[in-house]
Design a protein around this motif. Structure first.
Motif, PDB file in Angstrom:
ATOM      1  N   UNK A 118       0.665  -1.384  -0.028  1.00  0.00           N
ATOM      2  CA  UNK A 118      -0.201   0.094  -0.272  1.00  0.00           C
ATOM      3  C   UNK A 118       0.733   1.538  -0.090  1.00  0.00           C
ATOM      4  N   UNK A 119       2.193   1.277   0.526  1.00  0.00           N
ATOM      5  CA  UNK A 119       2.977   2.367   0.831  1.00  0.00           C
ATOM      6  C   UNK A 119       3.659   2.339  -0.847  1.00  0.00           C
ATOM      7  N   UNK A 120       3.392   1.857  -1.033  1.00  0.00           N
ATOM      8  CA  UNK A 120       4.784   1.981  -2.700  1.00  0.00           C
ATOM      9  C   UNK A 120       3.767   2.338  -3.664  1.00  0.00           C
ATOM     10  N   UNK A 121       2.243   2.095  -3.839  1.00  0.00           N
ATOM     11  CA  UNK A 121       1.445   2.788  -4.401  1.00  0.00           C
ATOM     12  C   UNK A 121       0.776   4.031  -3.987  1.00  0.00           C
ATOM     13  N   UNK A 122       1.390   4.067  -2.132  1.00  0.00           N
ATOM     14  CA  UNK A 122       1.026   5.802  -2.267  1.00  0.00           C
ATOM     15  C   UNK A 122       2.362   6.728  -2.649  1.00  0.00           C
ATOM     16  N   UNK A 123       3.400   5.830  -2.469  1.00  0.00           N
ATOM     17  CA  UNK A 123       4.486   7.297  -2.901  1.00  0.00           C
ATOM     18  C   UNK A 123       4.062   7.366  -4.650  1.00  0.00           C
ATOM     19  N   UNK A 124       4.042   6.133  -5.345  1.00  0.00           N
ATOM     20  CA  UNK A 124       3.512   6.502  -6.855  1.00  0.00           C
ATOM     21  C   UNK A 124       2.889   7.905  -7.105  1.00  0.00           C
ATOM     22  N   UNK A 125       1.811   7.572  -6.613  1.00  0.00           N
ATOM     23  CA  UNK A 125       0.349   8.504  -6.166  1.00  0.00           C
ATOM     24  C   UNK A 125       1.365   9.633  -5.676  1.00  0.00           C
ATOM     25  N   UNK A 126       2.208   9.785  -4.867  1.00  0.00           N
ATOM     26  CA  UNK A 126       2.499  11.108  -4.522  1.00  0.00           C
ATOM     27  C   UNK A 126       3.100  11.960  -5.136  1.00  0.00           C
ATOM     28  N   UNK A 127       4.281  11.085  -6.463  1.00  0.00           N
ATOM     29  CA  UNK A 127       5.029  11.963  -6.767  1.00  0.00           C
ATOM     30  C   UNK A 127       4.077  12.262  -8.185  1.00  0.00           C
ATOM     31  N   UNK A 128       3.447  11.795  -8.468  1.00  0.00           N
ATOM     32  CA  UNK A 128       2.424  11.718  -9.888  1.00  0.00           C
ATOM     33  C   UNK A 128       1.578  12.875  -9.597  1.00  0.00           C
ATOM     34  N   UNK A 129       0.791  13.361  -8.086  1.00  0.00           N
ATOM     35  CA  UNK A 129      -0.011  14.358  -8.022  1.00  0.00           C
ATOM     36  C   UNK A 129       1.309  15.565  -7.421  1.00  0.00           C
ATOM     37  N   UNK A 130       2.055  15.651  -7.462  1.00  0.00           N
ATOM     38  CA  UNK A 130       3.010  16.010  -7.238  1.00  0.00           C
ATOM     39  C   UNK A 130       3.556  16.860  -8.241  1.00  0.00           C
ATOM     40  N   UNK A 131       2.555  17.343  -8.724  1.00  0.00           N
ATOM     41  CA  UNK A 131       2.826  18.794 -10.118  1.00  0.00           C
ATOM     42  C   UNK A 131       1.609  19.665 -10.475  1.00  0.00           C
ATOM     43  N   UNK A 132       1.326  20.239  -9.070  1.00  0.00           N
ATOM     44  CA  UNK A 132       0.004  20.952  -9.697  1.00  0.00           C
ATOM     45  C   UNK A 132       0.536  21.953 -10.367  1.00  0.00           C
ATOM     46  N   UNK A 133      -0.366  22.760 -10.712  1.00  0.00           N
ATOM     47  CA  UNK A 133      -0.607  24.372 -11.642  1.00  0.00           C
ATOM     48  C   UNK A 133       0.197  25.390 -10.566  1.00  0.00           C
ATOM     49  N   UNK A 134       0.270  26.287 -10.569  1.00  0.00           N
ATOM     50  CA  UNK A 134       1.000  27.283 -10.056  1.00  0.00           C
ATOM     51  C   UNK A 134       0.137  28.089  -9.357  1.00  0.00           C
ATOM     52  N   UNK A 135      -1.101  27.887 -10.318  1.00  0.00           N
ATOM     53  CA  UNK A 135      -2.778  28.598 -10.181  1.00  0.00           C
ATOM     54  C   UNK A 135      -3.236  27.726  -8.220  1.00  0.00           C
ATOM     55  N   UNK A 136      -3.268  26.896  -8.432  1.00  0.00           N
ATOM     56  CA  UNK A 136      -4.012  25.559  -7.702  1.00  0.00           C
ATOM     57  C   UNK A 136      -2.850  25.983  -6.150  1.00  0.00           C
TER      58      UNK A 136
ATOM     59  N   UNK B  28      -1.084  13.323  -1.132  1.00  0.00           N
ATOM     60  CA  UNK B  28      -1.612  12.839  -2.055  1.00  0.00           C
ATOM     61  C   UNK B  28      -3.375  12.878  -2.174  1.00  0.00           C
ATOM     62  N   UNK B  29      -3.605  12.780  -0.613  1.00  0.00           N
ATOM     63  CA  UNK B  29      -5.270  13.360  -1.182  1.00  0.00           C
ATOM     64  C   UNK B  29      -5.188  14.795  -1.457  1.00  0.00           C
ATOM     65  N   UNK B  30      -4.629  15.559  -1.098  1.00  0.00           N
ATOM     66  CA  UNK B  30      -5.003  16.515  -1.490  1.00  0.00           C
ATOM     67  C   UNK B  30      -4.572  17.021  -3.200  1.00  0.00           C
ATOM     68  N   UNK B  31      -3.736  16.536  -3.715  1.00  0.00           N
ATOM     69  CA  UNK B  31      -3.468  16.109  -5.240  1.00  0.00           C
ATOM     70  C   UNK B  31      -4.379  15.657  -5.811  1.00  0.00           C
ATOM     71  N   UNK B  32      -5.317  14.686  -5.556  1.00  0.00           N
ATOM     72  CA  UNK B  32      -5.688  13.977  -6.106  1.00  0.00           C
ATOM     73  C   UNK B  32      -7.050  14.707  -6.167  1.00  0.00           C
ATOM     74  N   UNK B  33      -7.559  15.525  -5.039  1.00  0.00           N
ATOM     75  CA  UNK B  33      -8.688  16.202  -5.054  1.00  0.00           C
ATOM     76  C   UNK B  33      -8.978  17.854  -5.558  1.00  0.00           C
ATOM     77  N   UNK B  34      -7.476  18.482  -5.631  1.00  0.00           N
ATOM     78  CA  UNK B  34      -7.384  19.827  -5.617  1.00  0.00           C
ATOM     79  C   UNK B  34      -6.788  19.657  -7.558  1.00  0.00           C
ATOM     80  N   UNK B  35      -5.397  19.106  -7.669  1.00  0.00           N
ATOM     81  CA  UNK B  35      -4.786  18.952  -9.086  1.00  0.00           C
ATOM     82  C   UNK B  35      -5.144  18.492 -10.113  1.00  0.00           C
ATOM     83  N   UNK B  36      -6.615  17.541 -10.187  1.00  0.00           N
ATOM     84  CA  UNK B  36      -6.679  17.518 -11.469  1.00  0.00           C
ATOM     85  C   UNK B  36      -8.317  17.624 -11.379  1.00  0.00           C
ATOM     86  N   UNK B  37      -8.478  18.552 -12.758  1.00  0.00           N
ATOM     87  CA  UNK B  37     -10.361  19.152 -13.182  1.00  0.00           C
ATOM     88  C   UNK B  37     -11.037  17.430 -13.076  1.00  0.00           C
TER      89      UNK B  37
END
Length: 259
Positions: free
Chosen positions: A133-151, A240-249
């Motif tokens: 589960x932590x491996x999956x979390x780590x992947x999601x953490x990196x994937x969701x870690x590129x938000x737009x500046x306005x976000x 990661x949860x914040x990234x999933x909610x806010x970094x994607x439309x």
């Protein structure tokens, strides 16, 4: 009216979108205030960019340095708002990897005891599941870690508590681990007055070989490692949860799916 009245008006119109100040006149915006003038959505970013281009396209007096400086500052802010930025940290990645290693170690020790019970096997399974589960979390953490500046600017106020936890949590873990290391490095030798065979008092060198010192040393190091791993997992999970909610439309993606 000045030659650049139209450009100033369009610039002020762009600023009014991003600032909550009653007076959004670029003439009166201080250097520190520019740090808060960012669009908070994609639509605001696009609208401000359009107004800025309109302002630049109608400059008549190029000697108006105040206008040119304000345009340059807003351009810089819009460039930041319109690009993606890496927000994930290598320190947190290292902490999660450490937590994965701890889980795998617990999995191994539960399966390789002298007498393995069903309870040990169940514990080993749980540790393995958590590691995966932590491996999956780590992947999601990196994937969701590129938000737009306005976000980033829209939700930067929510980072206060998380940053405080990260700041103090990491330092407490480091202090605990460091104290354990110091116990290992500091000499265990001490001097004690004792009587020799002739009854004379002599100052003799001794070694501290007590189990108390040993357990304190190992305990502090282990607690420091576990604390760092736990804090890293917690922060990574929240971000990661914040990234999933806010970094994607998600609304736009849902509409595309329905079409």
């Amino acid at each position: 009216m000045t030659k650049n009245s139209y450009s100033w008006n369009k610039l002020n119109e762009a600023l009014s979108i991003a600032t909550s100040q009653a007076n959004s006149d670029a003439h009166f915006i201080t250097s520190s205030s520019w740090q808060s003038i960012y669009p908070k959505t994609k639509e605001q970013c696009s609208k401000m960019q359009s107004l800025l281009e309109d302002s630049k396209g109608h400059i008549e007096d190029m000697s108006d340095t105040a206008l040119l400086q304000c345009i340059s500052k807003l351009e810089s802010n819009l460039k930041y708002a319109g690009t993606r930025h890496r927000t994930w940290e290598w320190l947190m990645v290292g902490g999660v990897i450490l937590a994965i290693c701890i889980c795998l170690l617990c999995n191994y020790t539960n399966l390789h005891q002298q007498h393995v019970s069903m309870q040990d096997i169940e514990k080993a399974k749980i540790f393995k599941i958590v590691a995966c589960a932590l491996v999956g979390l780590l992947v999601l953490y990196i994937v969701t870690g590129y938000p737009m500046g306005y976000t980033i600017k829209r939700f930067e106020g929510m980072k206060g508590v998380l940053n405080t936890l990260k700041y103090w949590g990491i330092r407490i873990a480091a202090a605990t681990f460091g104290t354990g290391v110091v116990f290992s490095v500091v000499s265990r030798e001490y001097y004690k007055w004792e009587k020799d065979v002739n009854g004379d008092w002599v100052n003799r060198k001794n070694q501290d070989t007590s189990f108390v010192r040993f357990f304190i040393k190992i305990g502090l190091i282990v607690i420091g490692i576990i604390l760092f791993a736990m804090i890293s997992v917690l922060i990574t999970l929240v971000e990661t949860v914040q990234g999933l909610i806010f970094n994607f439309d998600w609304k736009q993606k849902k509409n595309k799916t329905l079409k």
